[in-house]
Scaffold this motif. Structure first.
Motif, PDB file in Angstrom:
ATOM      1  N   UNK A   1      -1.464  15.665  -0.272  1.00 32.02           N
ATOM      2  CA  UNK A   1      -1.027  13.355  -1.451  1.00 32.02           C
ATOM      3  C   UNK A   1       0.137  13.803  -1.288  1.00 32.02           C
ATOM      4  N   UNK A   2       1.117  13.250  -0.858  1.00 30.43           N
ATOM      5  CA  UNK A   2       2.562  13.050  -1.383  1.00 30.43           C
ATOM      6  C   UNK A   2       2.352  11.870  -2.264  1.00 30.43           C
ATOM      7  N   UNK A   3       3.435  12.094  -2.769  1.00 30.94           N
ATOM      8  CA  UNK A   3       4.568  10.738  -4.133  1.00 30.94           C
ATOM      9  C   UNK A   3       4.798   9.877  -2.633  1.00 30.94           C
ATOM     10  N   UNK A   4       3.818   8.373  -3.751  1.00 31.99           N
ATOM     11  CA  UNK A   4       4.655   7.376  -3.218  1.00 31.99           C
ATOM     12  C   UNK A   4       4.065   6.943  -1.330  1.00 31.99           C
ATOM     13  N   UNK A   5       3.734   7.676  -0.767  1.00 31.59           N
ATOM     14  CA  UNK A   5       3.267   7.894   0.800  1.00 31.59           C
ATOM     15  C   UNK A   5       1.789   6.718   1.432  1.00 31.59           C
ATOM     16  N   UNK A   6       1.498   7.817  -0.039  1.00 33.47           N
ATOM     17  CA  UNK A   6      -0.127   6.468  -0.644  1.00 33.47           C
ATOM     18  C   UNK A   6      -1.324   6.189   1.188  1.00 33.47           C
ATOM     19  N   UNK A   7      -1.300   5.107   1.305  1.00 34.86           N
ATOM     20  CA  UNK A   7      -1.659   4.548   2.858  1.00 34.86           C
ATOM     21  C   UNK A   7      -1.801   4.701   3.730  1.00 34.86           C
ATOM     22  N   UNK A   8       0.010   5.378   3.597  1.00 32.95           N
ATOM     23  CA  UNK A   8       0.259   5.683   4.936  1.00 32.95           C
ATOM     24  C   UNK A   8       0.404   7.259   4.954  1.00 32.95           C
ATOM     25  N   UNK A   9       0.140   8.002   4.267  1.00 30.87           N
ATOM     26  CA  UNK A   9      -0.787   9.394   4.336  1.00 30.87           C
ATOM     27  C   UNK A   9      -1.768   9.027   5.036  1.00 30.87           C
ATOM     28  N   UNK A  10      -3.207   8.478   4.428  1.00 28.88           N
ATOM     29  CA  UNK A  10      -4.232   8.098   5.547  1.00 28.88           C
ATOM     30  C   UNK A  10      -4.116   7.986   6.563  1.00 28.88           C
TER      31      UNK A  10
ATOM     32  N   UNK B   1      15.820  10.922   7.537  1.00 31.99           N
ATOM     33  CA  UNK B   1      16.712   9.735   6.964  1.00 31.99           C
ATOM     34  C   UNK B   1      16.417   8.755   8.140  1.00 31.99           C
ATOM     35  N   UNK B   2      15.468   8.460   8.192  1.00 24.99           N
ATOM     36  CA  UNK B   2      14.848   7.509   9.499  1.00 24.99           C
ATOM     37  C   UNK B   2      14.624   5.848   9.393  1.00 24.99           C
ATOM     38  N   UNK B   3      14.607   5.429  10.866  1.00 21.01           N
ATOM     39  CA  UNK B   3      14.311   4.095   9.741  1.00 21.01           C
ATOM     40  C   UNK B   3      13.140   3.406   8.995  1.00 21.01           C
ATOM     41  N   UNK B   4      11.656   4.781   9.897  1.00 17.21           N
ATOM     42  CA  UNK B   4      10.577   4.800   9.173  1.00 17.21           C
ATOM     43  C   UNK B   4      10.588   5.308   7.570  1.00 17.21           C
ATOM     44  N   UNK B   5      11.103   6.172   7.110  1.00 15.60           N
ATOM     45  CA  UNK B   5      11.689   6.401   5.737  1.00 15.60           C
ATOM     46  C   UNK B   5      11.936   5.860   5.124  1.00 15.60           C
ATOM     47  N   UNK B   6      13.320   4.893   5.590  1.00 13.08           N
ATOM     48  CA  UNK B   6      13.969   4.201   4.523  1.00 13.08           C
ATOM     49  C   UNK B   6      12.843   3.204   4.700  1.00 13.08           C
ATOM     50  N   UNK B   7      11.529   3.009   4.678  1.00 14.40           N
ATOM     51  CA  UNK B   7      11.022   1.320   4.550  1.00 14.40           C
ATOM     52  C   UNK B   7      10.246   2.047   3.257  1.00 14.40           C
ATOM     53  N   UNK B   8       9.989   2.803   3.419  1.00 14.89           N
ATOM     54  CA  UNK B   8       8.830   3.109   2.026  1.00 14.89           C
ATOM     55  C   UNK B   8       9.726   3.863   1.222  1.00 14.89           C
ATOM     56  N   UNK B   9       8.969   3.035  -0.151  1.00 15.26           N
ATOM     57  CA  UNK B   9       9.634   2.297  -1.493  1.00 15.26           C
ATOM     58  C   UNK B   9       9.958   3.967  -2.244  1.00 15.26           C
ATOM     59  N   UNK B  10      11.453   4.259  -2.448  1.00 12.79           N
ATOM     60  CA  UNK B  10      10.788   6.084  -3.059  1.00 12.79           C
ATOM     61  C   UNK B  10      11.131   7.162  -2.627  1.00 12.79           C
ATOM     62  N   UNK B  11      10.636   7.250  -1.529  1.00 10.35           N
ATOM     63  CA  UNK B  11      11.317   7.947  -0.095  1.00 10.35           C
ATOM     64  C   UNK B  11      11.625   9.302  -0.972  1.00 10.35           C
ATOM     65  N   UNK B  12      12.678   9.133  -1.258  1.00 12.13           N
ATOM     66  CA  UNK B  12      13.657   9.858  -1.806  1.00 12.13           C
ATOM     67  C   UNK B  12      13.150  11.418  -2.876  1.00 12.13           C
TER      68      UNK B  12
ATOM     69  N   UNK C   1       0.953  -1.470   0.242  1.00 11.65           N
ATOM     70  CA  UNK C   1       0.365   0.473   0.009  1.00 11.65           C
ATOM     71  C   UNK C   1       1.001   1.804  -0.051  1.00 11.65           C
ATOM     72  N   UNK C   2       2.303   1.019  -0.491  1.00 17.22           N
ATOM     73  CA  UNK C   2       2.719   1.858  -0.531  1.00 17.22           C
ATOM     74  C   UNK C   2       3.816   2.187  -2.226  1.00 17.22           C
ATOM     75  N   UNK C   3       4.213   3.237  -2.263  1.00 19.49           N
ATOM     76  CA  UNK C   3       5.454   3.642  -3.049  1.00 19.49           C
ATOM     77  C   UNK C   3       4.215   3.423  -4.167  1.00 19.49           C
ATOM     78  N   UNK C   4       3.223   4.167  -4.656  1.00 17.16           N
ATOM     79  CA  UNK C   4       2.294   4.427  -5.768  1.00 17.16           C
ATOM     80  C   UNK C   4       1.061   2.968  -6.267  1.00 17.16           C
ATOM     81  N   UNK C   5       1.111   2.615  -5.597  1.00 19.58           N
ATOM     82  CA  UNK C   5       0.114   1.136  -5.365  1.00 19.58           C
ATOM     83  C   UNK C   5      -1.510   1.777  -4.269  1.00 19.58           C
ATOM     84  N   UNK C   6      -1.568   3.106  -4.666  1.00 19.88           N
ATOM     85  CA  UNK C   6      -2.338   3.897  -3.420  1.00 19.88           C
ATOM     86  C   UNK C   6      -4.015   2.470  -4.470  1.00 19.88           C
ATOM     87  N   UNK C   7      -4.297   2.951  -5.730  1.00 25.84           N
ATOM     88  CA  UNK C   7      -5.477   2.128  -6.133  1.00 25.84           C
ATOM     89  C   UNK C   7      -5.360   0.544  -5.541  1.00 25.84           C
TER      90      UNK C   7
END
Length: 255
Positions: free
Chosen positions: A150-159, A191-202, A99-105
Motif C-alpha cells: 500500500x503506497x501513500x496517496x495511491x489508494x484505489x489506483x493501487x487496487x 514524472x509522467x502525465x499519469x503521475x502528475x494527475x495523482x495528488x501528493x505523488x511526490x 479516490x486518490x490522495x488519501x481518500x481511500x476510506x
C-alpha cells in the motif's frame, strides 16, 4: 537487425512527450517497428500533435477503452494502416480524484468502478479487440506500479493496479495457446502525465533514489521504455504472465 524490425506495434496512452508511452513509441520506431497510436476525444488532437515528434509520424486511430463501439471498430481502424499487430502496449490508467490522495476510506463504488474499468478491465478489453490482428509470437505488454504494497496517496489506483496484474496472468493463461505473450513492466515513479494527475505523488517518488541500489531518476522514462520494447521483441519467446520490475531495485529491498 534491430529488435523490432518488420513488426507492427499498437501503442496506447501517448499524450505528451512526458508520457512513458511516447518513449515506448519512439524507441520502438528506432528499433525498426511500424507504430500506430490510439487516442480519442479532445485528447486526440494532443496525440496527433505529439505523433509528429516521433522519428516517423505515426497514424492515430480512435480508441476509448470504455467504448464497446470503439473496441469493436479497433481491428478495422488499425487495418487501414497495417495488416497485423505483432505487439500491443497498454498504457492506460485513470481514477477520479475522489479516490486518490488519501481518500481511500471515502471512495464510493461509482468512482472506484471507473478506476477499475479504465485501469484494469481495459487490458482484457484491449486484448480481445486486438486479437483478430495478432498472431503467434505477438506480445501484449502493460505498465503497472508495484501493487504488492500500500503506497501513500495511491489508494484505489493501487487496487486497480493489483487487478491489472491479476488480469494479465489470466490473459497469459487464455492467450498462451494462441502463441500470444502477456507481460507487465512495473516501473518506478516517473514524472509522467499519469503521475502528475495523482495528488501528493511526490510523497511516493521522494526518497526513491537513495533506496534504489542502482539509483533512480524520476525524470527518465527510457529504462522503462527499453523493458517494454524488449518484451515486445522475440527475445522473450517463452516468457508470459511475468512482471518485470524497472525501479532501480527498490522492490527487492526491505525498509
Amino acid at each position: 537487425m534491430a529488435f523490432l524490425d518488420g513488426r507492427t506495434i499498437l501503442v496506447t496512452g501517448v499524450l505528451t512527450e512526458g508520457s512513458i508511452a511516447f518513449h515506448v513509441a519512439r524507441l520502438a520506431q528506432e528499433q525498426g517497428a511500424q507504430v500506430v497510436l490510439t487516442s480519442f476525444g479532445r485528447q486526440q488532437r494532443l496525440t496527433e500533435a505529439i505523433a509528429r515528434r516521433l522519428p516517423d509520424r505515426a497514424p492515430v486511430v480512435r480508441l476509448d477503452v470504455t467504448s464497446t463501439a470503439d473496441l469493436a471498430a479497433l481491428a478495422g481502424a488499425v487495418g487501414e494502416h497495417a495488416d497485423r499487430l505483432d505487439g500491443v502496449v497498454h498504457s492506460v490508467g485513470f481514477a477520479p480524484q475522489s479516490v486518490l490522495g488519501g481518500h481511500f476510506l471515502d471512495g464510493e463504488w461509482p468512482d472506484v468502478a471507473t478506476a477499475l474499468e479504465v485501469s484494469a478491465y481495459s487490458l482484457k478489453a484491449l486484448a480481445v479487440a486486438a486479437r483478430p490482428l495478432m498472431q503467434r509470437g505477438s506480445a501484449l505488454v502493460g505498465l503497472t506500479f508495484d501493487a504488492t504494497v500500500a503506497w501513500p496517496v495511491y489508494d484505489w489506483m493501487g487496487v486497480a493496479k493489483a487487478a491489472l496484474e491479476s488480469t494479465a496472468r489470466y490473459l497469459a493463461r487464455d492467450l498462451g495457446p494462441d502463441g500470444i505473450r502477456v507481460n507487465l513492466v512495473a516501473a518506478g515513479p516517473v514524472r509522467s502525465t499519469a503521475a502528475k494527475a495523482i495528488p501528493g505523488f511526490e510523497s511516493i517518488e521522494g526518497g526513491w533514489d537513495p533506496r534504489a541500489p542502482l539509483g533512480w531518476d524520476v525524470r527518465d522514462a527510457d529504462p522503462t521504455a527499453r523493458a517494454v520494447v524488449a518484451l515486445l521483441s522475440d527475445w522473450f519467446p517463452a516468457t508470459t504472465g511475468e512482471i518485470v520490475h524497472v525501479d532501480g531495485g527498490v522492490h527487492a529491498m526491505g525498509l
